[in-house]
Scaffold this active site. Structure first.
Site, PDB file in Angstrom:
ATOM      1  N   HIS A  40       0.839  -1.199   0.000  1.00  0.00           N
ATOM      2  CA  HIS A  40       0.000   0.000   0.000  1.00  0.00           C
ATOM      3  C   HIS A  40       0.875   1.251   0.000  1.00  0.00           C
ATOM      4  O   HIS A  40       0.661   2.180  -0.791  1.00  0.00           O
ATOM      5  CB  HIS A  40      -0.919  -0.018   1.222  1.00  0.00           C
ATOM      6  CG  HIS A  40      -1.654   1.262   1.449  1.00  0.00           C
ATOM      7  ND1 HIS A  40      -2.903   1.495   0.925  1.00  0.00           N
ATOM      8  CD2 HIS A  40      -1.310   2.378   2.133  1.00  0.00           C
ATOM      9  CE1 HIS A  40      -3.296   2.718   1.281  1.00  0.00           C
ATOM     10  NE2 HIS A  40      -2.346   3.263   2.018  1.00  0.00           N
ATOM     11  N   GLU A  41       1.864   1.296   0.875  1.00  0.00           N
ATOM     12  CA  GLU A  41       2.728   2.477   0.962  1.00  0.00           C
ATOM     13  C   GLU A  41       3.549   2.658  -0.309  1.00  0.00           C
ATOM     14  O   GLU A  41       3.696   3.779  -0.811  1.00  0.00           O
ATOM     15  CB  GLU A  41       3.635   2.388   2.194  1.00  0.00           C
ATOM     16  CG  GLU A  41       2.895   2.403   3.509  1.00  0.00           C
ATOM     17  CD  GLU A  41       2.030   3.640   3.739  1.00  0.00           C
ATOM     18  OE1 GLU A  41       2.317   4.706   3.156  1.00  0.00           O
ATOM     19  OE2 GLU A  41       1.065   3.544   4.513  1.00  0.00           O
ATOM     20  N   HIS A  77       1.527   4.201  -3.090  1.00  0.00           N
ATOM     21  CA  HIS A  77       1.398   5.662  -3.035  1.00  0.00           C
ATOM     22  C   HIS A  77       2.520   6.316  -3.847  1.00  0.00           C
ATOM     23  O   HIS A  77       2.302   7.296  -4.554  1.00  0.00           O
ATOM     24  CB  HIS A  77       1.474   6.174  -1.592  1.00  0.00           C
ATOM     25  CG  HIS A  77       0.186   6.135  -0.842  1.00  0.00           C
ATOM     26  ND1 HIS A  77      -0.972   6.748  -1.281  1.00  0.00           N
ATOM     27  CD2 HIS A  77      -0.118   5.570   0.351  1.00  0.00           C
ATOM     28  CE1 HIS A  77      -1.933   6.573  -0.394  1.00  0.00           C
ATOM     29  NE2 HIS A  77      -1.450   5.840   0.603  1.00  0.00           N
ATOM     30  N   GLU A 131      -6.218   6.908  -1.122  1.00  0.00           N
ATOM     31  CA  GLU A 131      -6.058   5.731  -0.262  1.00  0.00           C
ATOM     32  C   GLU A 131      -6.635   4.485  -0.938  1.00  0.00           C
ATOM     33  O   GLU A 131      -6.027   3.418  -0.908  1.00  0.00           O
ATOM     34  CB  GLU A 131      -6.721   5.954   1.101  1.00  0.00           C
ATOM     35  CG  GLU A 131      -6.022   6.993   1.960  1.00  0.00           C
ATOM     36  CD  GLU A 131      -4.612   6.599   2.379  1.00  0.00           C
ATOM     37  OE1 GLU A 131      -4.257   5.407   2.352  1.00  0.00           O
ATOM     38  OE2 GLU A 131      -3.849   7.511   2.739  1.00  0.00           O
TER      39      GLU A 131
END
Length: 189
Positions: free
Chosen positions: A94-95, A98, A155
C-alpha cells in the site's frame, strides 16, 4: 522527479537521525524479506529506485511510509499487528503504491502552490529551498510526525494497486481483510 527523489532521500536520512532505528535482527529481516519481494515486482513502475527498508522502534504505532526514490519506513507497532508476512505485505505494498502512483508528487505540487505561489517560482529558483520546505512540510517533519494524509480516493487507489503488487509478489491479498479487522479492533480511527 529527480529533485523530489533527491530531497526525499535527504529527508529520510534526517528521519533516521531523529528517530530510534531498530537493531532487532528479526524485525529487520522480516521487513526486508517482505519488502524486497514487493520491490522486485514494481521494477517497471520504479526502475531507478534505490530501495532502503528501515524499522523504527515505536511500540503501539501501527504505521509505515514510503518516500519517492524507494525509501520505506515501518514502525515497530505495525509488526505487532501484522503478524503474518501476508499482512505485512498489505501495509508495505500500500505504501509503495502511493509512491508509484505519484501521490507524493501530487501532494508536493499542491503544497508548493499553496506555500510558494506556484511551481513557476520553484522552477525559477532552481527547486531550492521552496521545494525542500515543501518536502519537509509534506512529510510533517517539523511537527515530529511522519506520514502523509491522502484523501480517500488516493487511499483506495493505493489499496487497489498494493493488492496487485502483493499478489504479483506471491502474497495472499485476502490477508488485507484480517489485517483491517485487527486494526479496526484497535479502535484507532
Amino acid at each position: 522527479d529527480e529533485a523530489v527523489v533527491q530531497m526525499s532521500k535527504q529527508e529520510f536520512e534526517a528521519i533516521k537521525k531523529r528517530s530510534r532505528v531498530s537493531r532487532d535482527p528479526a524485525k529487520i529481516a522480516r521487513v526486508e524479506r517482505v519488502a524486497q519481494r514487493i520491490a522486485d515486482v514494481v521494477f517497471w513502475d520504479m526502475p531507478n529506485a534505490d530501495w532502503e527498508f528501515v524499522v523504527f522502534e515505536s511500540p503501539g504505532e501501527v504505521n509505515a511510509f514510503a518516500m519517492a526514490g524507494g525509501k520505506v519506513g515501518v514502525f515497530s507497532g505495525a509488526l505487532d499487528v501484522a503478524t503474518t508476512d501476508d499482512e505485512l505485505a498489505v501495509i508495505l505494498a500500500h505504501e509503495i503504491a502511493h509512491v508509484t502512483a505519484r501521490h507524493v508528487h501530487e501532494l508536493l505540487s499542491q503544497q508548493m502552490l499553496v506555500e510558494g505561489g506556484g511551481i513557476g517560482l520553484a522552477v525559477a529558483t532552481g527547486y531550492g529551498s521552496l521545494t525542500q520546505a515543501a518536502v519537509s512540510t509534506l512529510y510533517s517533519l517539523g511537527s515530529g510526525m511522519i506520514g502523509l494524509n491522502f484523501n480517500r480516493a488516493k487511499e483506495s487507489e493505493a489499496d487497489y494497486i498494493g493488492l496487485i503488487y502483493m499478489a504479483r509478489a506471491g502474497f495472499d491479498p485476502r490477508a488485507a481483510i484480517s489485517l483491517w479487522e485487527k486494526i479496526d479492533r484497535l479502535g484507532s480511527g
